[in-house]
Write a protein that holds these residues in place. Structure first.
Motif, PDB file in Angstrom:
ATOM      1  N   LEU A 122      42.520 105.434  18.115  1.00 21.46           N
ATOM      2  CA  LEU A 122      43.309 105.349  16.890  1.00 21.46           C
ATOM      3  C   LEU A 122      42.367 105.416  15.700  1.00 21.46           C
ATOM      4  CD1 LEU A 122      45.991 104.815  15.420  1.00 21.46           C
ATOM      5  CD2 LEU A 122      45.505 102.398  15.582  1.00 21.46           C
ATOM      6  N   ASP A 123      42.688 106.308  14.759  1.00 20.72           N
ATOM      7  CA  ASP A 123      41.877 106.370  13.556  1.00 20.72           C
ATOM      8  C   ASP A 123      42.688 106.952  12.416  1.00 20.72           C
ATOM      9  OD1 ASP A 123      41.726 109.289  13.632  1.00 20.72           O
ATOM     10  OD2 ASP A 123      40.245 109.061  15.211  1.00 20.72           O
ATOM     11  N   VAL A 124      42.150 106.775  11.212  1.00 13.84           N
ATOM     12  CA  VAL A 124      42.651 107.525  10.074  1.00 13.84           C
ATOM     13  C   VAL A 124      41.763 108.750  10.007  1.00 13.84           C
ATOM     14  CG1 VAL A 124      42.759 107.563   7.561  1.00 13.84           C
ATOM     15  CG2 VAL A 124      43.601 105.586   8.809  1.00 13.84           C
ATOM     16  N   ARG A 125      42.387 109.921  10.143  1.00 18.77           N
ATOM     17  CA  ARG A 125      41.560 111.119  10.244  1.00 18.77           C
ATOM     18  C   ARG A 125      40.890 111.464   8.927  1.00 18.77           C
ATOM     19  NH1 ARG A 125      41.674 114.288  14.328  1.00 18.77           N
ATOM     20  NH2 ARG A 125      41.603 112.223  15.257  1.00 18.77           N
ATOM     21  N   THR A 126      41.621 111.300   7.834  1.00 21.78           N
ATOM     22  CA  THR A 126      41.002 111.693   6.576  1.00 21.78           C
ATOM     23  C   THR A 126      41.627 111.005   5.364  1.00 21.78           C
ATOM     24  OG1 THR A 126      40.477 113.592   5.145  1.00 21.78           O
ATOM     25  CG2 THR A 126      42.496 113.727   6.397  1.00 21.78           C
ATOM     26  N   ILE A 127      40.773 110.643   4.425  1.00 23.00           N
ATOM     27  CA  ILE A 127      41.232 110.327   3.068  1.00 23.00           C
ATOM     28  C   ILE A 127      40.823 111.523   2.232  1.00 23.00           C
ATOM     29  CG2 ILE A 127      40.980 108.825   1.064  1.00 23.00           C
ATOM     30  CD1 ILE A 127      40.233 106.560   2.825  1.00 23.00           C
ATOM     31  N   THR A 128      41.795 112.190   1.672  1.00 21.65           N
ATOM     32  CA  THR A 128      41.490 113.394   0.906  1.00 21.65           C
ATOM     33  C   THR A 128      41.881 113.187  -0.550  1.00 21.65           C
ATOM     34  OG1 THR A 128      41.870 114.753   2.871  1.00 21.65           O
ATOM     35  CG2 THR A 128      41.878 115.885   0.758  1.00 21.65           C
ATOM     36  N   MET A 129      40.922 113.365  -1.434  1.00 24.29           N
ATOM     37  CA  MET A 129      41.214 113.253  -2.858  1.00 24.29           C
ATOM     38  C   MET A 129      41.524 114.641  -3.398  1.00 24.29           C
ATOM     39  SD  MET A 129      38.820 111.833  -5.963  1.00 24.29           S
ATOM     40  CE  MET A 129      39.151 110.099  -5.854  1.00 24.29           C
ATOM     41  N   GLY A 130      42.719 114.786  -3.967  1.00 25.82           N
ATOM     42  CA  GLY A 130      43.090 116.056  -4.590  1.00 25.82           C
ATOM     43  C   GLY A 130      42.719 116.011  -6.061  1.00 25.82           C
ATOM     44  N   ILE A 131      42.029 117.031  -6.530  1.00 25.57           N
ATOM     45  CA  ILE A 131      41.576 117.054  -7.935  1.00 25.57           C
ATOM     46  C   ILE A 131      42.003 118.379  -8.574  1.00 25.57           C
ATOM     47  CG2 ILE A 131      39.572 116.967  -9.468  1.00 25.57           C
ATOM     48  CD1 ILE A 131      38.074 115.478  -7.244  1.00 25.57           C
ATOM     49  N   SER A 132      42.678 118.273  -9.703  1.00 29.26           N
ATOM     50  CA  SER A 132      43.086 119.484 -10.415  1.00 29.26           C
ATOM     51  C   SER A 132      41.911 120.039 -11.207  1.00 29.26           C
ATOM     52  CB  SER A 132      44.238 119.160 -11.366  1.00 29.26           C
ATOM     53  OG  SER A 132      44.420 120.250 -12.242  1.00 29.26           O
ATOM     54  N   LEU A 133      41.745 121.358 -11.149  1.00 28.60           N
ATOM     55  CA  LEU A 133      40.658 121.997 -11.900  1.00 28.60           C
ATOM     56  C   LEU A 133      41.196 122.816 -13.064  1.00 28.60           C
ATOM     57  CD1 LEU A 133      38.330 123.218  -8.985  1.00 28.60           C
ATOM     58  CD2 LEU A 133      38.269 121.058 -10.236  1.00 28.60           C
ATOM     59  N   ILE A 134      42.480 122.630 -13.366  1.00 24.94           N
ATOM     60  CA  ILE A 134      43.097 123.440 -14.415  1.00 24.94           C
ATOM     61  C   ILE A 134      42.344 123.289 -15.741  1.00 24.94           C
ATOM     62  CG2 ILE A 134      45.225 123.711 -15.788  1.00 24.94           C
ATOM     63  CD1 ILE A 134      45.488 124.825 -12.956  1.00 24.94           C
ATOM     64  N   ASP A 135      41.883 122.064 -16.027  1.00 22.02           N
ATOM     65  CA  ASP A 135      41.185 121.862 -17.298  1.00 22.02           C
ATOM     66  C   ASP A 135      39.718 122.300 -17.251  1.00 22.02           C
ATOM     67  OD1 ASP A 135      40.628 119.871 -15.519  1.00 22.02           O
ATOM     68  OD2 ASP A 135      40.707 118.221 -16.956  1.00 22.02           O
ATOM     69  N   CYS A 136      39.306 122.918 -16.148  1.00 20.53           N
ATOM     70  CA  CYS A 136      37.923 123.412 -16.062  1.00 20.53           C
ATOM     71  C   CYS A 136      37.852 124.919 -16.304  1.00 20.53           C
ATOM     72  CB  CYS A 136      37.329 123.116 -14.687  1.00 20.53           C
ATOM     73  SG  CYS A 136      37.287 121.368 -14.295  1.00 20.53           S
ATOM     74  N   ILE A 137      39.011 125.529 -16.564  1.00 15.78           N
ATOM     75  CA  ILE A 137      39.030 126.990 -16.725  1.00 15.78           C
ATOM     76  C   ILE A 137      38.220 127.394 -17.957  1.00 15.78           C
ATOM     77  CG2 ILE A 137      40.548 128.947 -17.260  1.00 15.78           C
ATOM     78  CD1 ILE A 137      42.672 127.591 -15.500  1.00 15.78           C
ATOM     79  N   ASP A 138      37.380 128.406 -17.748  1.00 10.47           N
ATOM     80  CA  ASP A 138      36.564 128.896 -18.855  1.00 10.47           C
ATOM     81  C   ASP A 138      36.227 130.359 -18.585  1.00 10.47           C
ATOM     82  OD1 ASP A 138      34.461 127.229 -21.018  1.00 10.47           O
ATOM     83  OD2 ASP A 138      34.231 129.388 -20.662  1.00 10.47           O
ATOM     84  N   SER A 139      36.232 131.177 -19.632  1.00 12.70           N
ATOM     85  CA  SER A 139      35.953 132.600 -19.403  1.00 12.70           C
ATOM     86  C   SER A 139      34.484 132.827 -19.037  1.00 12.70           C
ATOM     87  CB  SER A 139      36.344 133.421 -20.633  1.00 12.70           C
ATOM     88  OG  SER A 139      35.666 132.908 -21.758  1.00 12.70           O
ATOM     89  N   ASP A 140      33.637 131.875 -19.368  1.00 11.30           N
ATOM     90  CA  ASP A 140      32.238 131.963 -18.950  1.00 11.30           C
ATOM     91  C   ASP A 140      32.111 131.276 -17.580  1.00 11.30           C
ATOM     92  OD1 ASP A 140      29.574 131.423 -18.394  1.00 11.30           O
ATOM     93  OD2 ASP A 140      29.032 131.167 -20.502  1.00 11.30           O
ATOM     94  N   ILE A 141      31.818 132.053 -16.549  1.00 13.14           N
ATOM     95  CA  ILE A 141      31.860 131.513 -15.174  1.00 13.14           C
ATOM     96  C   ILE A 141      30.859 130.367 -14.985  1.00 13.14           C
ATOM     97  CG2 ILE A 141      30.305 133.287 -14.243  1.00 13.14           C
ATOM     98  CD1 ILE A 141      32.029 133.130 -11.655  1.00 13.14           C
ATOM     99  N   ASP A 142      29.714 130.453 -15.642  1.00 14.60           N
ATOM    100  CA  ASP A 142      28.724 129.384 -15.472  1.00 14.60           C
ATOM    101  C   ASP A 142      29.206 128.071 -16.075  1.00 14.60           C
ATOM    102  OD1 ASP A 142      26.777 130.865 -14.055  1.00 14.60           O
ATOM    103  OD2 ASP A 142      26.326 131.922 -15.918  1.00 14.60           O
ATOM    104  N   LYS A 143      29.856 128.180 -17.246  1.00  7.20           N
ATOM    105  CA  LYS A 143      30.409 126.972 -17.861  1.00  7.20           C
ATOM    106  C   LYS A 143      31.506 126.393 -16.981  1.00  7.20           C
ATOM    107  CE  LYS A 143      29.744 127.745 -22.797  1.00  7.20           C
ATOM    108  NZ  LYS A 143      30.432 128.257 -23.982  1.00  7.20           N
ATOM    109  N   ALA A 144      32.358 127.284 -16.456  1.00  6.74           N
ATOM    110  CA  ALA A 144      33.464 126.828 -15.600  1.00  6.74           C
ATOM    111  C   ALA A 144      32.909 126.080 -14.383  1.00  6.74           C
ATOM    112  CB  ALA A 144      34.328 128.012 -15.163  1.00  6.74           C
TER     113      ALA A 144
END
Lengths: 89, 452
Positions: free
Chosen positions: B19-41
């Motif tokens: 018996l185990d808990v298989r995973t704790i998964t943290m979901g994180i939105s990246l919508i506010d990380c969008i940037d036209s400069d890929i390196d900045k993003a």
């Protein structure tokens, strides 16, 4: 916070005393004890208040596990909520 | 007061029945990380993930210790990267995969999911580039997982995407051929993908989700099997009831862990995923549950019915135990991760056609199947199309995670190690579906999509 301490293994002299001494050394107050011996297998369950324990939870676990290893017993220390949530609605 | 037998039952489940808990998964939105400069993003993505999840692994370990429950994996799922990458107007979106991998390494999580695209109805900006970059992304990163949704009950099946995915799976296997083709084990093709799945390789953080959320996946095939073994069920109704009761207990544990993780990390609790996920460990097998119900070997006639019962009973038992149930929730049948399935394949009792039938009644699809290395991309596409059709028509999630074993043929074996296990190479059906796959276009949504 309350913890459930379970001791499983082959019956031998002084198990109760060894476990309760280890608990007393670190300020863990044993509230309730049930034990049963089936043939020569020993099962003891203790409900303990660890609110005023002088060591952190993981150190208490290690300490009791050590007592278990030295006496050929399996000792678990677990938060009581795991049992409450699994077996009570 | 707690009863002795209940306490011993829980300890026995953990110590002896996996018996185990298989995973704790943290979901994180990246919508506010969008940037036209890929390196900045990429910098924003790395920083946001590392800030939000900095205590994830430690919190998981703390809960595990205090409650005495093994928590096997701590993971992260992010917004499908194709959406974040669309604005960058570059084909070199591999940098996103590397940023994710860096973040996963820094944090010590074992997988990060969301190198994904949702193209069930068509391709938007970023989708093509992302799918084309998958083989390389999975070969140069260690912990990144990728998924592509190519169909849904509402939208039908995007057959152009199906065609692309066949090629993508084969290319990914080829690029990681010197490492047991492991890349293909980190790539899932979905129909009706869910937005809050905590399990890898298919986890991503859906666009309708909150900024950050905690989802928990429980497990416990070994516990269900052991319960059936101990009980003496007189008929199939008793079997179903027993599975329900066991699933209830397992899920309560998951709920407790989810609440604790949510509280300690100050992140909202999302869902508990009620899945029976096997591991390669002996005794932790879904196939063995089916055999415990009275089948001589998993894959024999009757297997689909037994699996349908199991899948349904797990949900019924689990749903009352948790305040929010979601994700995939059901029984998984990953072949290489399940000792019973592997045995059944080796003995010739289980083949791809029976597995396909089983996917109609369980929670996902053809999972962790090792197939011959000389398979054509069109055949892989056709396998994907078949599974997607089952999902689309039955309004359920289906997925394909097949691993072409480059340089090997049916009867050989591929060993991934760890939780992914080892699988015998399984023969496929004869015939060439190429002309059908090259038709492309959109397979229309079925009548059951018109529910309004």
């Amino acid at each position: 916070m309350k913890a459930v301490i379970t001791v499983l293994g082959k019956d031998s002299v002084g198990i109760l005393s060894k476990v309760s001494t280890a608990c007393a050394e670190v300020g863990v107050n044993i509230i309730e004890v049930t034990q049963s011996v089936l043939q020569d297998m020993f099962a003891m369950i203790m409900l303990a208040d660890i609110g005023s324990a002088t060591v952190a939870f993981d150190q208490l676990q290690k300490k009791l596990e050590k007592v278990g290893e030295d006496n050929n017993l399996k000792i678990h220390v677990m938060h009581e909520d795991i049992f409450n949530s699994m077996h009570k609605i | 007061m707690l009863e002795t037998k209940d306490i011993l039952e829980t300890i026995n489940m953990i110590d002896n029945e996996h018996l185990d808990v298989r995973t704790i998964t943290m979901g994180i939105s990246l919508i506010d990380c969008i940037d036209s400069d890929i390196d900045k993003a990429c910098d924003k993505i790395y920083d946001k993930i590392c800030m939000y999840a900095k205590d994830l692994v430690k919190t998981g370990e703390d809960i595990s210790r205090e409650y005495g429950i093994p928590i096997i994996n701590k993971r992260i799922a992010v917004t499908p990267i194709a959406m974040v990458a669309g604005v960058c107007q570059t084909q070199k979106i591999l940098k996103f995969a590397q940023a994710l991998d860096r973040a996963a390494n820094t944090l010590g999580v074992n997988f990060i999911g969301g190198y994904s695209a949702l193209v069930e109805k068509g391709f938007a900006a970023g989708d093509y580039a992302l799918i084309e970059s998958i083989p390389e992304a999975l070969s140069v990163t260690e912990r990144v997982c990728s998924s592509v949704n190519i169909g849904s009950t509402k939208a039908g099946i995007n057959m152009d995407a199906v065609k692309m995915m066949g090629q993508t799976v084969v290319d990914t296997a080829k690029l990681t051929a010197d490492n047991n083709c492991i890349g293909a084990a980190k790539l899932v093709t979905f129909c009706n993908a869910v937005q809050d799945n905590p399990f890898m390789a298919g986890a991503f953080h859906g666009v309708g989700e909150a900024d950050c959320v905690i989802n928990v996946g429980v497990s416990g095939p070994g516990v269900v099997r052991a319960a059936l073994e101990k009980a003496d069920c007189q008929n199939i109704t008793e079997v179903a009831d027993l599975v329900k009761k066991t699933a209830f207990k397992i899920t309560r544990m998951g709920q407790l862990v989810a609440q604790q993780a949510s509280q300690r990390l100050s992140v909202p609790f999302g869902i508990v995923d009620l899945s029976l996920a096997p591991t390669p460990a002996v005794g932790d097998s879904v196939a063995h549950i089916l055999e415990e119900m009275g089948l001589e070997i998993c894959g024999c006639h009757g297997t689909t019915a037994a699996l349908a019962l199991l899948n349904d009973a797990v949900k019924k038992g689990g749903v009352m135990a948790s305040s929010h149930v979601g994700g995939l929730s059901g029984a998984f049948i990953p072949v290489s991760e399940d000792q019973g399935m592997i045995r059944a394949v080796k003995q010739g009792a289980l083949d791809i056609t029976k597995l396909e039938a089983m996917t109609a009644v369980c929670s996902v699809g053809l999972d962790m199947l090792v197939i011959p290395g000389d398979v054509t991309p069109e055949t892989v596409s056709a396998i994907i199309a078949d599974e997607a059709a089952i999902g689309m028509v039955n309004s359920k999630t289906t997925a394909v995670r097949v691993i072409p074993a480059i340089g090997r043929k049916a009867g050989d074996e591929l060993n991934f190690g760890g939780l992914l296990g080892a699988g015998p190479v399984m023969p496929l059906r004869k015939g060439d579906p190429s002309d059908f796959i090259h038709l492309g276009g959109r397979l229309p949504a079925p009548l059951q999509s018109l529910k309004n």
